[in-house]
Design a protein around this motif. Sequence first.
Motif: not given
Lengths: 330, 330
Positions: A303, A306-308, A310-313, A315-317, A320-321, B55-56, B58, B275, B278-279, B282, B285
């Motif tokens: 997790l 994946l969260a990192a 998403v936070a940096e753009g 991938i999308d959430p 990630a889910a 996503a990009p 974010a 982060e 984002a966690a 995720i 979702i």
Amino acid sequence: MSDVNSRASGPVRRSRDVPLLVERARAGDPRAVARLITLVESGDEVLPQVAAALAPYAGQAQVVGLTGSPGVGKSTTTNELVRALRARGHRVGVLAIDPSSPFTGGAILGDRVRMQDHATDPGVYIRSMSSRGHLGGLSAATPQAVRVLEGAGCDVVLVETVGVGQAEVEVASLADTTLVLLAPGMGDAIQAVKAGILEIADVFVVNKADRDGADATVRDIQGMIALGERGPGEWRPQVVRAIAARAEGIDDIAAAIDKHRDWLERHGELRRRREARAAAEIEAIALGALRARIGSLRDGTQLPTLAAKVAEGAIDPYAAADDLLTQLAT
Amino acid sequence: MSDVNSRASGPVRRSRDVPLLVERARAGDPRAVARLITLVESGDEVLPQVAAALAPYAGQAQVVGLTGSPGVGKSTTTNELVRALRARGHRVGVLAIDPSSPFTGGAILGDRVRMQDHATDPGVYIRSMSSRGHLGGLSAATPQAVRVLEGAGCDVVLVETVGVGQAEVEVASLADTTLVLLAPGMGDAIQAVKAGILEIADVFVVNKADRDGADATVRDIQGMIALGERGPGEWRPQVVRAIAARAEGIDDIAAAIDKHRDWLERHGELRRRREARAAAEIEAIALGALRARIGSLRDGTQLPTLAAKVAEGAIDPYAAADDLLTQLAT
């Protein structure tokens, strides 16, 4: 009465003790009943084992929900109803679901003074349960607590909740028969319509029927019932007058409960309601298990990684889910 | 201001239209921004696609949460803050989360009259979102709506919520910087401690600072902050006085926000907060997807079959839930 609110001392020695506890509860030991409800309420890890041991006793009792606004006389009515059911030779369990503050988790109400009437009666189990912030006030543990009381030989289990919107709907989904208590002059009839109570009440009890406005309240409710469309053979909600504080009308309430029970059985509705209830319970347990599994991923690396991203753009959430669920399944 | 509350007409032609919509939103077309937020809010089936396209972008904006009791001056403060941020050359997005009744699903508040000040400014997007009964008042769609506004080039996104306990905690989990608005004589200081606001506020704004009791409110808050233990380098919540209705103290609020942003970046806290956010997103979702999968079993034969077995006491609900989850995985 067996006051099964006392939390028996010492930890359960896990799996070894469960069959013994259930055996003692079956034999009518109130301390064993108390211990089992505590285990159920605390979400103890032996819960699945307790549930497995109690499974054969599912459906032994008629579950009667009792709800209404504060001050309408729920505790007094419950007390008198217990007396009437005892007089008929029934063993009776009472679960009083207390609303609790979402901030403290503690029970606000706990006054069961009137229940002292049954303090010497071994055929009555009474237990207050916290609603623990569970939406609508019905504890998530209530279905299992009902099963404990069924295992202990109760023929009737009364589940009493304060009626505030969602709670009535929940108590109805748990009960075979739902009583909605009203009192004259509380504007309850209109509130009932607003909150959708009309759809869930099997029996309306107009309590404090010696007060001004009782006739009007009965008339309002009758009028609303008359407006409801129902097919042939469908249950028509009963309206009963009572003065619980003087023990008047209690036999009428008991008779209405019996009548509804007969109707449920004759129309296959008892089975249908109980299967729907079981389905909801299974779903809730399955979702809880999945939530716990996902929560356990917080301590892992999946997790956070994946969260990192998403936070940096990167991938999308949603992606990630999906990824998380794939990892969960493997 | 671009009022992106208008729901653009006609259905989105699904997947083909999403890239075009995002392109138009990127170019600053308020109707495309409105459309994307509507898609996000409605939980439309193209949502994962929208999320992928966004996503990009974010993390492009600083997300500022703004919360406080009704009547404390949130809308006026937001309005003046927008003006100050515009004067600094920022593009600004505003998401006003309206509390909605759990019974009707409709928004109770919607009065954004003061926002008319920005009606001719193309650098400001304003959107009211319903909280749709989501616990705590923050719409589940809010994180994605923030991303739409980031995609549209906003440097700052203000998320305004009515503060009622849980809501503050949610807005804080979404925001980089959380402002808590108080007003003199509302007993807010004590409420703040009770509701755990002290832990989540990065900046306290004592609005209506010309009123009696303003000094006492500032002193109370300062006193509570002084009591809090914090290690070296930890953020110490700022207290700012303002009279938003006269546009006084707004630059001080903006300065406090900037100061907090600098602190976040210097201490790696911005990355950590995002982060964690984002966690949580995720997880939410993933859980939603699992809930939908379990719900879809209601129409099949698996859940009813298990429910019937539980109702007749052949198996217990925990065993049935295990069985269900096994079937779900295959």
